[in-house]
Motif scaffolding. Structure first.
Motif, PDB file in Angstrom:
ATOM      1  N   LEU A  48     -16.656  11.530  -8.903  1.00 41.26           N
ATOM      2  CA  LEU A  48     -15.872  11.138  -9.536  1.00 41.26           C
ATOM      3  C   LEU A  48     -14.731  11.313  -8.282  1.00 41.26           C
ATOM      4  CD1 LEU A  48     -16.675  14.598 -11.918  1.00 41.26           C
ATOM      5  CD2 LEU A  48     -16.085  12.349 -12.656  1.00 41.26           C
ATOM      6  N   TRP A  49     -14.182  12.324  -7.674  1.00 42.01           N
ATOM      7  CA  TRP A  49     -12.855  12.013  -7.123  1.00 42.01           C
ATOM      8  C   TRP A  49     -13.435  10.454  -6.524  1.00 42.01           C
ATOM      9  CZ3 TRP A  49     -11.545   9.735  -2.298  1.00 42.01           C
ATOM     10  CH2 TRP A  49     -11.385  10.285  -1.374  1.00 42.01           C
ATOM     11  N   ALA A  50     -14.155  10.236  -5.842  1.00 44.45           N
ATOM     12  CA  ALA A  50     -14.151   8.735  -5.526  1.00 44.45           C
ATOM     13  C   ALA A  50     -14.135   7.634  -6.454  1.00 44.45           C
ATOM     14  CB  ALA A  50     -15.643   8.647  -4.936  1.00 44.45           C
ATOM     15  N   ALA A  51     -14.211   8.150  -7.662  1.00 46.31           N
ATOM     16  CA  ALA A  51     -13.548   7.191  -8.872  1.00 46.31           C
ATOM     17  C   ALA A  51     -12.196   7.075  -8.882  1.00 46.31           C
ATOM     18  CB  ALA A  51     -14.444   7.383  -9.970  1.00 46.31           C
ATOM     19  N   GLY A  52     -11.733   7.701  -8.874  1.00 43.58           N
ATOM     20  CA  GLY A  52     -10.332   8.663  -8.787  1.00 43.58           C
ATOM     21  C   GLY A  52      -9.079   8.121  -8.628  1.00 43.58           C
ATOM     22  N   ALA A  53     -10.269   8.085  -7.094  1.00 45.94           N
ATOM     23  CA  ALA A  53      -9.099   7.323  -6.036  1.00 45.94           C
ATOM     24  C   ALA A  53      -9.339   6.158  -5.442  1.00 45.94           C
ATOM     25  CB  ALA A  53      -9.655   7.754  -4.567  1.00 45.94           C
ATOM     26  N   ALA A  54     -10.635   5.120  -5.701  1.00 46.95           N
ATOM     27  CA  ALA A  54     -10.918   4.109  -5.907  1.00 46.95           C
ATOM     28  C   ALA A  54      -9.508   2.593  -6.236  1.00 46.95           C
ATOM     29  CB  ALA A  54     -11.950   3.872  -6.790  1.00 46.95           C
ATOM     30  N   ALA A  55      -8.593   3.771  -7.143  1.00 49.57           N
ATOM     31  CA  ALA A  55      -7.482   2.545  -7.227  1.00 49.57           C
ATOM     32  C   ALA A  55      -7.059   2.410  -6.193  1.00 49.57           C
ATOM     33  CB  ALA A  55      -6.469   3.329  -8.840  1.00 49.57           C
ATOM     34  N   LEU A  56      -6.484   3.242  -5.290  1.00 49.41           N
ATOM     35  CA  LEU A  56      -5.752   3.172  -4.054  1.00 49.41           C
ATOM     36  C   LEU A  56      -6.968   2.565  -2.867  1.00 49.41           C
ATOM     37  CD1 LEU A  56      -3.530   6.143  -3.598  1.00 49.41           C
ATOM     38  CD2 LEU A  56      -2.777   4.011  -4.420  1.00 49.41           C
ATOM     39  N   PHE A  77      -6.768  18.156   4.632  1.00 52.59           N
ATOM     40  CA  PHE A  77      -6.833  17.064   6.070  1.00 52.59           C
ATOM     41  C   PHE A  77      -7.415  15.550   5.881  1.00 52.59           C
ATOM     42  CE2 PHE A  77      -6.577  21.401   7.828  1.00 52.59           C
ATOM     43  CZ  PHE A  77      -5.117  21.394   7.588  1.00 52.59           C
ATOM     44  N   ALA A  78      -8.242  15.976   5.209  1.00 51.88           N
ATOM     45  CA  ALA A  78      -9.497  14.401   4.957  1.00 51.88           C
ATOM     46  C   ALA A  78      -8.546  13.510   3.687  1.00 51.88           C
ATOM     47  CB  ALA A  78     -10.321  14.763   4.114  1.00 51.88           C
ATOM     48  N   SER A  79      -7.518  14.224   3.377  1.00 48.00           N
ATOM     49  CA  SER A  79      -7.148  13.457   2.755  1.00 48.00           C
ATOM     50  C   SER A  79      -5.603  12.234   3.233  1.00 48.00           C
ATOM     51  CB  SER A  79      -6.098  14.314   1.309  1.00 48.00           C
ATOM     52  OG  SER A  79      -7.201  14.545   0.086  1.00 48.00           O
ATOM     53  N   ILE A  80      -4.976  13.210   4.211  1.00 50.77           N
ATOM     54  CA  ILE A  80      -3.989  12.604   5.089  1.00 50.77           C
ATOM     55  C   ILE A  80      -4.537  11.821   6.154  1.00 50.77           C
ATOM     56  CG2 ILE A  80      -2.973  13.570   6.975  1.00 50.77           C
ATOM     57  CD1 ILE A  80      -2.074  16.028   5.708  1.00 50.77           C
ATOM     58  N   SER A  81      -6.276  12.145   6.569  1.00 53.42           N
ATOM     59  CA  SER A  81      -6.777  11.325   7.044  1.00 53.42           C
ATOM     60  C   SER A  81      -6.744   9.872   6.646  1.00 53.42           C
ATOM     61  CB  SER A  81      -8.140  11.838   7.466  1.00 53.42           C
ATOM     62  OG  SER A  81      -8.920  10.984   8.717  1.00 53.42           O
ATOM     63  N   VAL A  82      -7.722  10.064   5.319  1.00 55.41           N
ATOM     64  CA  VAL A  82      -7.797   8.909   4.488  1.00 55.41           C
ATOM     65  C   VAL A  82      -6.525   7.951   4.326  1.00 55.41           C
ATOM     66  CG1 VAL A  82      -8.871   7.771   2.305  1.00 55.41           C
ATOM     67  CG2 VAL A  82      -9.756   9.787   3.739  1.00 55.41           C
ATOM     68  N   SER A  83      -5.590   8.365   4.277  1.00 50.56           N
ATOM     69  CA  SER A  83      -4.231   7.972   3.750  1.00 50.56           C
ATOM     70  C   SER A  83      -3.605   7.432   5.405  1.00 50.56           C
ATOM     71  CB  SER A  83      -3.255   8.515   2.569  1.00 50.56           C
ATOM     72  OG  SER A  83      -3.006   9.682   3.815  1.00 50.56           O
ATOM     73  N   ARG A 138      -0.907   1.719  10.564  1.00 57.14           N
ATOM     74  CA  ARG A 138      -0.579   3.133  10.486  1.00 57.14           C
ATOM     75  C   ARG A 138      -0.396   4.393  11.576  1.00 57.14           C
ATOM     76  NH1 ARG A 138      -0.937   3.560   3.897  1.00 57.14           N
ATOM     77  NH2 ARG A 138       0.798   2.855   3.522  1.00 57.14           N
ATOM     78  N   GLN A 139       0.430   4.982  11.418  1.00 54.17           N
ATOM     79  CA  GLN A 139       0.019   5.774  12.970  1.00 54.17           C
ATOM     80  C   GLN A 139      -1.643   7.483  12.173  1.00 54.17           C
ATOM     81  OE1 GLN A 139       3.520   8.428  14.205  1.00 54.17           O
ATOM     82  NE2 GLN A 139       2.196   9.260  15.208  1.00 54.17           N
ATOM     83  N   VAL A 140      -2.213   6.948  12.688  1.00 51.95           N
ATOM     84  CA  VAL A 140      -3.528   7.731  12.339  1.00 51.95           C
ATOM     85  C   VAL A 140      -2.877   9.178  12.956  1.00 51.95           C
ATOM     86  CG1 VAL A 140      -5.710   8.081  12.512  1.00 51.95           C
ATOM     87  CG2 VAL A 140      -4.970   5.706  11.769  1.00 51.95           C
ATOM     88  N   ARG A 141      -3.272  10.164  12.495  1.00 53.75           N
ATOM     89  CA  ARG A 141      -3.015  11.339  13.190  1.00 53.75           C
ATOM     90  C   ARG A 141      -4.594  11.909  13.105  1.00 53.75           C
ATOM     91  NH1 ARG A 141       0.323  10.219   9.293  1.00 53.75           N
ATOM     92  NH2 ARG A 141       2.316  10.722   9.990  1.00 53.75           N
ATOM     93  N   PRO A 142      -4.884  11.729  14.588  1.00 53.37           N
ATOM     94  CA  PRO A 142      -6.364  12.675  15.142  1.00 53.37           C
ATOM     95  C   PRO A 142      -6.610  13.852  14.623  1.00 53.37           C
ATOM     96  CG  PRO A 142      -4.914  11.800  16.894  1.00 53.37           C
ATOM     97  CD  PRO A 142      -4.253  11.266  15.597  1.00 53.37           C
ATOM     98  N   TRP A 143      -5.024  14.944  15.156  1.00 53.24           N
ATOM     99  CA  TRP A 143      -5.471  16.701  14.336  1.00 53.24           C
ATOM    100  C   TRP A 143      -5.585  16.444  12.815  1.00 53.24           C
ATOM    101  CZ3 TRP A 143      -2.140  17.773  10.396  1.00 53.24           C
ATOM    102  CH2 TRP A 143      -2.053  16.329   9.308  1.00 53.24           C
ATOM    103  N   VAL A 199       0.740  -1.464   0.022  1.00 51.24           N
ATOM    104  CA  VAL A 199      -0.039  -0.088   0.081  1.00 51.24           C
ATOM    105  C   VAL A 199       0.695   1.131   0.008  1.00 51.24           C
ATOM    106  CG1 VAL A 199      -1.302   1.539   1.049  1.00 51.24           C
ATOM    107  CG2 VAL A 199      -2.028  -1.340   1.034  1.00 51.24           C
ATOM    108  N   PRO A 200       0.690   1.920  -0.797  1.00 51.37           N
ATOM    109  CA  PRO A 200       1.882   3.343  -0.976  1.00 51.37           C
ATOM    110  C   PRO A 200       1.509   4.505   0.351  1.00 51.37           C
ATOM    111  CG  PRO A 200      -0.147   3.614  -2.274  1.00 51.37           C
ATOM    112  CD  PRO A 200      -0.527   2.421  -1.580  1.00 51.37           C
ATOM    113  N   SER A 201       2.900   4.978   0.296  1.00 49.65           N
ATOM    114  CA  SER A 201       2.703   5.459   2.232  1.00 49.65           C
ATOM    115  C   SER A 201       1.770   6.818   2.520  1.00 49.65           C
ATOM    116  CB  SER A 201       4.118   6.025   2.077  1.00 49.65           C
ATOM    117  OG  SER A 201       4.415   7.063   0.816  1.00 49.65           O
ATOM    118  N   VAL A 202       1.536   7.088   3.344  1.00 47.25           N
ATOM    119  CA  VAL A 202       0.255   8.151   3.662  1.00 47.25           C
ATOM    120  C   VAL A 202       1.114   9.088   2.892  1.00 47.25           C
ATOM    121  CG1 VAL A 202      -0.099   9.212   5.391  1.00 47.25           C
ATOM    122  CG2 VAL A 202       0.489   7.378   6.278  1.00 47.25           C
ATOM    123  N   ARG A 203       2.354  10.001   2.544  1.00 46.65           N
ATOM    124  CA  ARG A 203       2.136  11.273   2.210  1.00 46.65           C
ATOM    125  C   ARG A 203       1.828  10.530   0.689  1.00 46.65           C
ATOM    126  NH1 ARG A 203       8.306  13.296   2.891  1.00 46.65           N
ATOM    127  NH2 ARG A 203       7.183  13.891   4.702  1.00 46.65           N
ATOM    128  N   GLY A 204       2.413   9.491  -0.207  1.00 41.46           N
ATOM    129  CA  GLY A 204       2.161   9.358  -1.141  1.00 41.46           C
ATOM    130  C   GLY A 204       0.620   8.883  -1.386  1.00 41.46           C
TER     131      GLY A 204
END
Length: 224
Positions: free
Chosen positions: A152-160, A91-97, A104-109, A40-45
């Motif tokens: 469309l966002w959900a469809a684009g993110a579906a690969a990950l 922030f939501a993208s960081i939370s998802v990843s 994985r370390q979850v960032r509550p902030w 699975v890709p890194s949190v940052r990636g």
């Protein structure tokens, strides 16, 4: 499982022992079925990919729908609405990843901040826009833009997302819905020239919140 494990299982089964040739054939069949697993890709990636999808949709929205709303907003309105919504997407993208895989370390902030972004967008709409409710308070075209962009966002993110295995699926789905919904909010806010408080809250913010709820609902189904 390795060769020694297989040998121990066969030796402890109590059944007649297979011949060395049969063991070799069994091992060969197992090895042929093994396939490499892509990590699975890194949190940052992953966060960069999710943010990139949102940015691409915003650019496509500007090119396809125009920027009439952006042109009508003053500096304070544009900075408050677009700035907070963009921060919320990040922030939501960081939370998802961070929730894509166990351990994985979850960032509550990050979750607290994308929640704060929704609140700040709503407060900004109420404080900085005119309040003149009327027949344009709920426009189907604006709601459709938010919902369509979120899908469309959900469809684009579906690969990950299809390789994700979150420990907390509801929060994972909620963050996915937040990233998708806030992306839709940005697209429609830049496009829509109707700068009225009730309209923005009903036709722009509310559909984005509904995307959050739908994401949480899908997460709950995934948890079953």
């Amino acid at each position: 499982m390795n060769d020694n494990d297989l040998d121990r299982i066969l030796a402890s089964s109590g059944a007649p022992q297979p011949s060395p040739e049969e063991v070799a054939l069994a091992k060969l069949a197992i090895f042929k079925d093994l396939k490499p697993v892509r990590p699975v890709p890194s949190v940052r990636g992953a966060a960069l990919v999710f943010g990139g999808i949102a940015l691409a949709l915003i650019v496509a929205g500007v090119l396809g729908l125009g920027a009439h709303g952006w042109q009508r907003m003053n500096t304070a309105q544009a900075a408050a609405l677009a700035g907070w919504a963009l921060a919320g997407v990040v922030f939501a993208s960081i939370s998802v990843s961070a929730r894509m895989a166990p351990a994985r370390q979850v960032r509550p902030w990050a979750e607290a901040l994308w929640g704060a972004a929704f609140a700040a967008v709503a407060v900004s709409a109420a404080a900085l826009m005119e309040y003149q409710p009327g027949p344009k308070m709920a426009l189907p075209v604006c709601i459709a833009v938010v919902v369509g962009t979120a899908l469309l966002w959900a469809a684009g993110a579906a690969a990950l997302l299809r390789r994700a295995w979150p420990v907390t699926p509801v929060r994972f789905g909620l963050a996915c819905g937040a990233a998708a919904g806030l992306t839709g909010f940005l697209v429609v806010q830049v496009f829509c020239p109707y700068l009225e408080t009730a309209h923005i809250l009903v036709s722009h913010v509310l559909p984005a919140l509904i995307a959050c709820a739908l994401g949480a609902g899908l997460g709950a189904r995934f948890a079953r």
